[in-house]
Enzyme design. Sequence first.
Site, PDB file in Angstrom:
ATOM      1  N   ASP A 101       1.068  -1.127   0.160  1.00  0.00           N
ATOM      2  CA  ASP A 101      -0.072  -0.245  -0.969  1.00  0.00           C
ATOM      3  C   ASP A 101       0.562   1.545   0.131  1.00  0.00           C
ATOM      4  OD1 ASP A 101      -1.359   1.660   0.520  1.00  0.00           O
ATOM      5  OD2 ASP A 101      -2.637   0.904   1.949  1.00  0.00           O
ATOM      6  N   GLU A 109       1.776   2.356  12.957  1.00  0.00           N
ATOM      7  CA  GLU A 109       0.950   2.508  12.787  1.00  0.00           C
ATOM      8  C   GLU A 109       0.032   2.427  12.636  1.00  0.00           C
ATOM      9  OE1 GLU A 109      -1.296   1.527  10.279  1.00  0.00           O
ATOM     10  OE2 GLU A 109      -0.682   0.919   8.471  1.00  0.00           O
ATOM     11  N   GLU A 124      -9.984  -2.410  15.633  1.00  0.00           N
ATOM     12  CA  GLU A 124      -8.747  -3.339  16.248  1.00  0.00           C
ATOM     13  C   GLU A 124      -8.544  -2.585  17.158  1.00  0.00           C
ATOM     14  OE1 GLU A 124      -4.990  -3.664  13.932  1.00  0.00           O
ATOM     15  OE2 GLU A 124      -6.827  -3.715  12.949  1.00  0.00           O
ATOM     16  N   HIS A 149      -5.584  -0.128   1.347  1.00  0.00           N
ATOM     17  CA  HIS A 149      -5.582  -1.192   1.843  1.00  0.00           C
ATOM     18  C   HIS A 149      -7.136  -1.223   3.094  1.00  0.00           C
ATOM     19  CE1 HIS A 149      -3.603  -0.129   5.335  1.00  0.00           C
ATOM     20  NE2 HIS A 149      -3.594  -1.507   5.795  1.00  0.00           N
TER      21      HIS A 149
END
Length: 538
Positions: free
Chosen positions: A243, A336, A345, A486
Amino acid sequence: MAKYTDPRECDCDGGAEEMPELSDGGDDDDDIDDDDDEEHWQWLEEDSQPVNVTCLFCDRLLSSVPATLQHCMAEHQVSLVDVIRKYNLDDYGYIKMINFIRSTKCDASCLTGLPDAPLPWESEDFLRPVLQDDPLLQTDPEELCGSERLSQLTCPSSGPGSHDALLQRAQAAEERARSSEEALARAMDDLHKLKLLAQGLVLNAETGRSGNLGTVAELREDEDEAYFSSYGHYGIHEEMLKDKVRTESYRDFMYRNPQVFRDKVVLDVGCGTGILSMFAARSGAKKVIAVDQSEIIYQAMDIVRSNQLEDKITLIKGRIEDISLPVEKVDIIISEWMGYFLLFESMLDSVLYAREHYLADTGSVYPDLCNISLAAVGDTEKHQDRIAFWDDVYGFNMACMKKAVVPEAVVEVVKADTLISEPTVIQTIDCNRVCLSELEFASDFCLKITNTTECTAIVGYFDIFFDKGCSNKVMFSTGPQVTKTHWKQTVFLLERPVSVLAGEELQGKITVCKNKKDPRSLLVTFDLRDRKQTYSLQ
Ligand code: SAH
């Protein structure tokens, strides 16, 4: 990041709040004992039969067991009864003694002056009969001794019989030991389940008080196993590295702002393959500490060595919440951590943990600013395909399926020409300031409609900024108007489309919170034109 999908097959209702199914109390074992006792007593009551018995110490054949005992006393000066009593021999001890004498053909004198332990017939091998149908083996030592004392010392057994019966008794004893071990294992398992239940109750009680529905810092390691194992596979890292929008933004931020990194100590939270750590090292960092709980870190160790950066980069396997760093404070945290719709998440929780525990007062977290935006979508074709489809499936009405389809937010690329409003920012997060509780929020929004049409969905996405102290600021967007990433976009389908007019302002309210049953997933609720719909993002 963001490709993580929860591999658990079903979200069984109730979760930790439901009473776990515990194993039964093992009543069967009681039954076995009862039966055994019964047989035991039958055995004691049984009369001895006339038999031919070979003496233990010579070849004489005697007509009964008692006659053999007498013969042993008279001819060999050995009282078997005394030996049984002296060594407290139970059924098995007695059997082993008889077989020992017969197999070793030892002299009667060897039975006197034996040590208390170990007895020479302790081996299980002596359970095997030396003589077939040996009447001495079919005799209960308790009967021989005629004493009550032994009955307390002997195991319940299943009565006299051939050598097969004795073997059966040995097997039954083994079986009892095995089932006891199993019962113990079940009990341990039950204890574990109860512990989890208690933890779940405590956790929920606490979150209820604080209004905070669980944090990643509170997630237990085994609950996170699926999450971290999904990052163990190279495929997810390949997708992230490929990506370009994502990876080049991090690279450009670090390479174009070397003054931010020069001689700094950097912490990379969730280093994966180590790409960000290597960018930081190349950008002039004095030291980089790279942490990841997933197995991918072993690859990162090789990668760092292959690029001769091992003097600069220290890799540590573990959850950032569990490990201790080799330094007290760091100057910069890079990570990240972004998931679908930014917050899926909940890895930002871990970055905030790192910030609270390790960031120097003058330090900075990068990326530092993030926006979450919404826009209205008018895509009747897609709506037909996803929703109206269920009205007529090969001539059958499956409309009830819509109730399952609609509440699942969809991660997909939205075509820019289906946007029917200007985007609006519903939340801005400053990673250097935000606190955990602010990651769950409600926000009123207003979408400026650009086309007169049907609004079929709301799309959500985020933008990322590397801003603080940067002479060359860098940003990237995951919106539908620019190169796709992505993360794609997150689509919230409306069950029934809403008619809108160009120029109108579509008012609504969005609420984002963690799913109590799985703090890594999100629940997003929209209030739109008096309709309320909650979406899960899993
Ligand atoms: N920084 C890498 C990988 C990003 S993916 C890159 O940019 O390519 C996020 C990584 O963070 C995953 O490898 C995951 O295992 C790790 N991670 C997530 N939460 C973590 C935590 N609490 N402690 C340590 N590692 C974590």
